[in-house]
Design a protein around this motif. Structure first.
Motif, PDB file in Angstrom:
ATOM      1  N   VAL A   3     -25.737 -51.699 -11.853  1.00 32.90           N
ATOM      2  CA  VAL A   3     -26.932 -52.533 -11.733  1.00 32.90           C
ATOM      3  C   VAL A   3     -26.547 -53.875 -11.106  1.00 32.90           C
ATOM      4  CG1 VAL A   3     -28.108 -51.478 -13.689  1.00 32.90           C
ATOM      5  CG2 VAL A   3     -26.632 -53.472 -14.061  1.00 32.90           C
ATOM      6  N   PHE A   4     -27.548 -54.540 -10.542  1.00 37.26           N
ATOM      7  CA  PHE A   4     -27.304 -55.877 -10.022  1.00 37.26           C
ATOM      8  C   PHE A   4     -26.990 -56.810 -11.190  1.00 37.26           C
ATOM      9  CE2 PHE A   4     -29.601 -54.147  -6.420  1.00 37.26           C
ATOM     10  CZ  PHE A   4     -29.011 -54.785  -5.338  1.00 37.26           C
ATOM     11  N   PRO A   5     -26.048 -57.735 -10.980  1.00 39.92           N
ATOM     12  CA  PRO A   5     -25.742 -58.681 -12.065  1.00 39.92           C
ATOM     13  C   PRO A   5     -26.934 -59.588 -12.351  1.00 39.92           C
ATOM     14  CG  PRO A   5     -24.673 -59.361 -10.026  1.00 39.92           C
ATOM     15  CD  PRO A   5     -25.263 -58.005  -9.762  1.00 39.92           C
ATOM     16  N   GLU A   6     -27.152 -59.889 -13.615  1.00 40.66           N
ATOM     17  CA  GLU A   6     -28.207 -60.822 -14.000  1.00 40.66           C
ATOM     18  C   GLU A   6     -27.568 -62.183 -14.279  1.00 40.66           C
ATOM     19  OE1 GLU A   6     -30.453 -59.306 -17.224  1.00 40.66           O
ATOM     20  OE2 GLU A   6     -31.129 -57.508 -16.151  1.00 40.66           O
ATOM     21  N   PHE A   7     -28.062 -63.196 -13.593  1.00 40.62           N
ATOM     22  CA  PHE A   7     -27.488 -64.537 -13.765  1.00 40.62           C
ATOM     23  C   PHE A   7     -28.495 -65.566 -13.279  1.00 40.62           C
ATOM     24  CE2 PHE A   7     -26.619 -63.115  -9.520  1.00 40.62           C
ATOM     25  CZ  PHE A   7     -26.721 -64.236  -8.714  1.00 40.62           C
ATOM     26  N   GLU A   8     -28.271 -66.796 -13.673  1.00 39.96           N
ATOM     27  CA  GLU A   8     -29.062 -67.914 -13.168  1.00 39.96           C
ATOM     28  C   GLU A   8     -28.129 -68.857 -12.434  1.00 39.96           C
ATOM     29  OE1 GLU A   8     -31.603 -70.013 -15.743  1.00 39.96           O
ATOM     30  OE2 GLU A   8     -32.723 -68.246 -16.407  1.00 39.96           O
ATOM     31  N   VAL A   9     -28.544 -69.236 -11.246  1.00 41.20           N
ATOM     32  CA  VAL A   9     -27.721 -70.146 -10.462  1.00 41.20           C
ATOM     33  C   VAL A   9     -27.924 -71.558 -10.979  1.00 41.20           C
ATOM     34  CG1 VAL A   9     -27.229 -71.039  -8.164  1.00 41.20           C
ATOM     35  CG2 VAL A   9     -27.925 -68.667  -8.447  1.00 41.20           C
ATOM     36  N   GLY A  10     -26.818 -72.235 -11.211  1.00 41.72           N
ATOM     37  CA  GLY A  10     -26.915 -73.605 -11.701  1.00 41.72           C
ATOM     38  C   GLY A  10     -25.749 -74.446 -11.236  1.00 41.72           C
ATOM     39  N   ALA A  11     -25.549 -75.533 -11.911  1.00 46.95           N
ATOM     40  CA  ALA A  11     -24.425 -76.441 -11.655  1.00 46.95           C
ATOM     41  C   ALA A  11     -24.444 -77.017 -10.242  1.00 46.95           C
ATOM     42  CB  ALA A  11     -23.091 -75.726 -11.919  1.00 46.95           C
ATOM     43  N   GLY A  45     -19.444 -74.225  -2.536  1.00 43.27           N
ATOM     44  CA  GLY A  45     -19.741 -74.757  -3.861  1.00 43.27           C
ATOM     45  C   GLY A  45     -20.503 -73.765  -4.712  1.00 43.27           C
ATOM     46  N   LEU A  46     -21.467 -73.066  -4.120  1.00 46.36           N
ATOM     47  CA  LEU A  46     -22.228 -72.069  -4.878  1.00 46.36           C
ATOM     48  C   LEU A  46     -21.333 -70.941  -5.378  1.00 46.36           C
ATOM     49  CD1 LEU A  46     -25.486 -71.784  -2.716  1.00 46.36           C
ATOM     50  CD2 LEU A  46     -25.288 -72.729  -5.023  1.00 46.36           C
ATOM     51  N   VAL A  47     -20.390 -70.508  -4.522  1.00 51.17           N
ATOM     52  CA  VAL A  47     -19.483 -69.428  -4.917  1.00 51.17           C
ATOM     53  C   VAL A  47     -18.556 -69.881  -6.047  1.00 51.17           C
ATOM     54  CG1 VAL A  47     -17.548 -68.002  -4.164  1.00 51.17           C
ATOM     55  CG2 VAL A  47     -19.546 -68.251  -2.694  1.00 51.17           C
ATOM     56  N   SER A  48     -17.991 -71.088  -5.910  1.00 47.60           N
ATOM     57  CA  SER A  48     -17.014 -71.551  -6.905  1.00 47.60           C
ATOM     58  C   SER A  48     -17.654 -71.894  -8.251  1.00 47.60           C
ATOM     59  CB  SER A  48     -16.265 -72.773  -6.365  1.00 47.60           C
ATOM     60  OG  SER A  48     -17.157 -73.846  -6.140  1.00 47.60           O
ATOM     61  N   THR A  49     -18.918 -72.312  -8.254  1.00 43.69           N
ATOM     62  CA  THR A  49     -19.572 -72.711  -9.506  1.00 43.69           C
ATOM     63  C   THR A  49     -20.391 -71.598 -10.138  1.00 43.69           C
ATOM     64  OG1 THR A  49     -21.448 -73.623  -8.264  1.00 43.69           O
ATOM     65  CG2 THR A  49     -19.680 -75.142  -8.866  1.00 43.69           C
ATOM     66  N   ASN A  50     -20.501 -70.472  -9.454  1.00 41.64           N
ATOM     67  CA  ASN A  50     -21.287 -69.362  -9.995  1.00 41.64           C
ATOM     68  C   ASN A  50     -20.515 -68.055  -9.879  1.00 41.64           C
ATOM     69  OD1 ASN A  50     -24.217 -70.522 -10.474  1.00 41.64           O
ATOM     70  ND2 ASN A  50     -23.533 -71.340  -8.513  1.00 41.64           N
ATOM     71  N   PRO A  51     -19.437 -67.904 -10.661  1.00 40.36           N
ATOM     72  CA  PRO A  51     -18.663 -66.657 -10.591  1.00 40.36           C
ATOM     73  C   PRO A  51     -19.486 -65.485 -11.116  1.00 40.36           C
ATOM     74  CG  PRO A  51     -17.949 -68.020 -12.444  1.00 40.36           C
ATOM     75  CD  PRO A  51     -18.921 -68.847 -11.662  1.00 40.36           C
ATOM     76  N   ILE A  52     -19.612 -64.450 -10.310  1.00 38.01           N
ATOM     77  CA  ILE A  52     -20.360 -63.265 -10.731  1.00 38.01           C
ATOM     78  C   ILE A  52     -19.566 -62.020 -10.378  1.00 38.01           C
ATOM     79  CG2 ILE A  52     -22.627 -64.355 -10.511  1.00 38.01           C
ATOM     80  CD1 ILE A  52     -22.954 -62.977  -7.833  1.00 38.01           C
ATOM     81  N   GLU A  53     -19.831 -60.959 -11.138  1.00 36.59           N
ATOM     82  CA  GLU A  53     -19.174 -59.686 -10.864  1.00 36.59           C
ATOM     83  C   GLU A  53     -19.960 -58.949  -9.779  1.00 36.59           C
ATOM     84  OE1 GLU A  53     -17.467 -55.824 -13.344  1.00 36.59           O
ATOM     85  OE2 GLU A  53     -18.165 -57.631 -14.395  1.00 36.59           O
TER      86      GLU A  53
END
Length: 436
Positions: free
Chosen positions: A111-119, A293-301
């Motif tokens: 499934v697609f990872p569930e997350f909220e982008v922040g920071a 910055g988005l990649v480094s602050t929002n680690p996702i699988e």
């Protein structure tokens, strides 16, 4: 329909689905009835074939098709019911596939990872600003002249920036080696085309002269068989030509499609192009910093299915770009894994920023971007019209604008510092700037 879901990893789901036998039989019967209306069997009129004969001949195929359709439909119904978002096609494993019994199968998928982008406030961005100075414009005019340089033969010793026509033979330990010889080669001294010492060794040579150069291939030379080895080159200078830069006149301006405007008009057009390049370079550097910055602050699988698909796309692009008699799947996946992972991660994050902030392409910005791109052509109105008549191209521009809006959204909360720099530094590619 019965459904149960097991989380086998952060992204993998193992879903067991049970479908009543009545649904299977109904689907089989529907297909057999459709077949009966058109079946042509010797001894029977079309549409009058007994169902027993139809079943005997066509039931196996009808059941196979029915099972495929039911699995596809029931899987879709199950993921909707369970509020799951598959990232790829499922692997289906049958448990009960027997006639007259309830169908039961296991579908394993990611499934697609569930997350909220922040920071956003922890992302640091350096925003460059620069102007096109008169000296920058003068330098660009010299670059344009050098790109259109011509050479005239001279009767003197060769100097740096002269073009020589040469024959040469290279030997290692007295034996010629592959790729070490050539005839009638044009070589500009100081261009760095040849290994260190080759071009320097020809400074001062005259037409008709033979020079013997004893050199060493660099340790990091791309041909590993030659790297670090000593070689002797016998070079015959056929001719020496000096560079003649074109005058800044109407003939020169005409090569760039700029006529009857004189030097002032040509300078104005070049300045306009440089300013456009400057804006694009600054925008690209800001975007790269925001995306990093988005990649480094929002680690996702990353779902493996998405990663594999992106690797395959990069393989195809590589074959299209470099050609050769090779199939995309012959290229090692490892060559593209890191790039593919970054692209997938960014795609997921950008999509989530768009969703969270309910962003839609700003059509005014879409037109502005198209007009800016069109300004580089002689008939910009036709280019603008072409974009608005091609949905695929127009949607690509909308995607670019949407990404710009994502960047703007992040910049509203990011730590932004402004820095005034020269034109050269602003347009320098990021890789070159880091190397410096």
């Amino acid at each position: 329909m019965q459904v149960s879901v097991e989380n086998t990893s952060a992204l993998e789901r193992r879903m067991t689905i049970g479908v009543p036998a009545e649904r299977i039989e109904a689907e089989v019967n529907k297909r057999l009835q459709q077949t009966a209306r058109n079946a042509k069997i010797p001894g029977f009129r079309p549409g009058k074939v007994p169902m027993s004969v139809i079943r005997q001949r066509y039931e196996a195929d009808a059941r196979q098709e029915a099972l495929g359709n039911v699995i596809q439909a029931s899987f879709y119904e199950a993921v909707v019911e369970q509020k799951l978002n598959p990232a790829g096609a499922p692997a289906v494993e049958p448990k009960v596939f027997e006639k007259g019994k309830d169908l039961e199968y296991i579908a394993t998928f990611e499934v697609f990872p569930e997350f909220e982008v922040g920071a956003f406030d922890s992302i640091e961005v350096e925003r460059l600003s620069a102007d096109v100075a008169d000296s920058d414009l003068d330098n660009m005019l010299e670059v344009l002249r050098k790109q259109n340089v011509r050479y005239e033969q001279v009767e003197r010793a060769a100097q740096t920036e002269d073009q020589l026509n040469i024959d040469f033979v290279g030997k290692i330990e007295g034996e010629e080696f592959s790729g070490g010889s050539a005839s009638g080669t044009q070589l500009v001294l100081g261009s760095g085309r040849m290994i260190p010492g080759f071009e320097d060794g020809l400074v001062g040579a005259k037409a008709g002269e033979e020079k013997v150069l004893n050199l060493n291939f660099p340790e990091d030379y791309q041909n590993l068989e030659l790297a670090g080895k000593a070689a002797e080159f016998t070079v015959t200078v056929n001719s020496v030509s000096e560079a003649k830069l074109p005058e800044l006149d109407e003939a020169f301006f005409g090569q760039f499609g700029i006529k009857e405007t004189g030097l002032d008009g040509f300078r104005a057009e070049v300045r306009k192009n440089m300013e456009r390049e400057l804006r694009q370079a600054i925008k690209a550097k800001i975007k790269n910093q925001v995306m990093d910055g988005l990649v480094s602050t929002n680690p996702i699988e990353v779902p493996k299915a998405l990663l594999d698909n992106e690797v395959d796309r990069l393989r195809v692009q590589a074959v299209q770009q470099f050609g050769g008699n090779i199939k995309p799947d012959q290229l090692p996946a490892e060559l593209f894994t890191e790039q593919a992972k970054r692209r997938v991660v960014l795609g997921l994050i950008v999509a989530e920023v768009v969703k969270q902030n309910e962003l839609k392409p700003d059509e005014a910005r879409v037109r502005e971007l198209i007009q800016e791109m069109a300004s580089a052509y002689q008939e910009p109105e036709q280019v603008v019209s072409w974009y608005y008549k091609n949905d695929e191209q127009l949607n690509e521009v909308r995607s670019v604008v949407l990404e710009e809006q994502v960047v703007d959204t992040v910049l509203q909360k990011a730590k932004v510092t402004d820095k005034a720099v020269s034109y050269e530094e602003a347009v320098k590619p990021a890789e070159a700037a880091q190397a410096d």
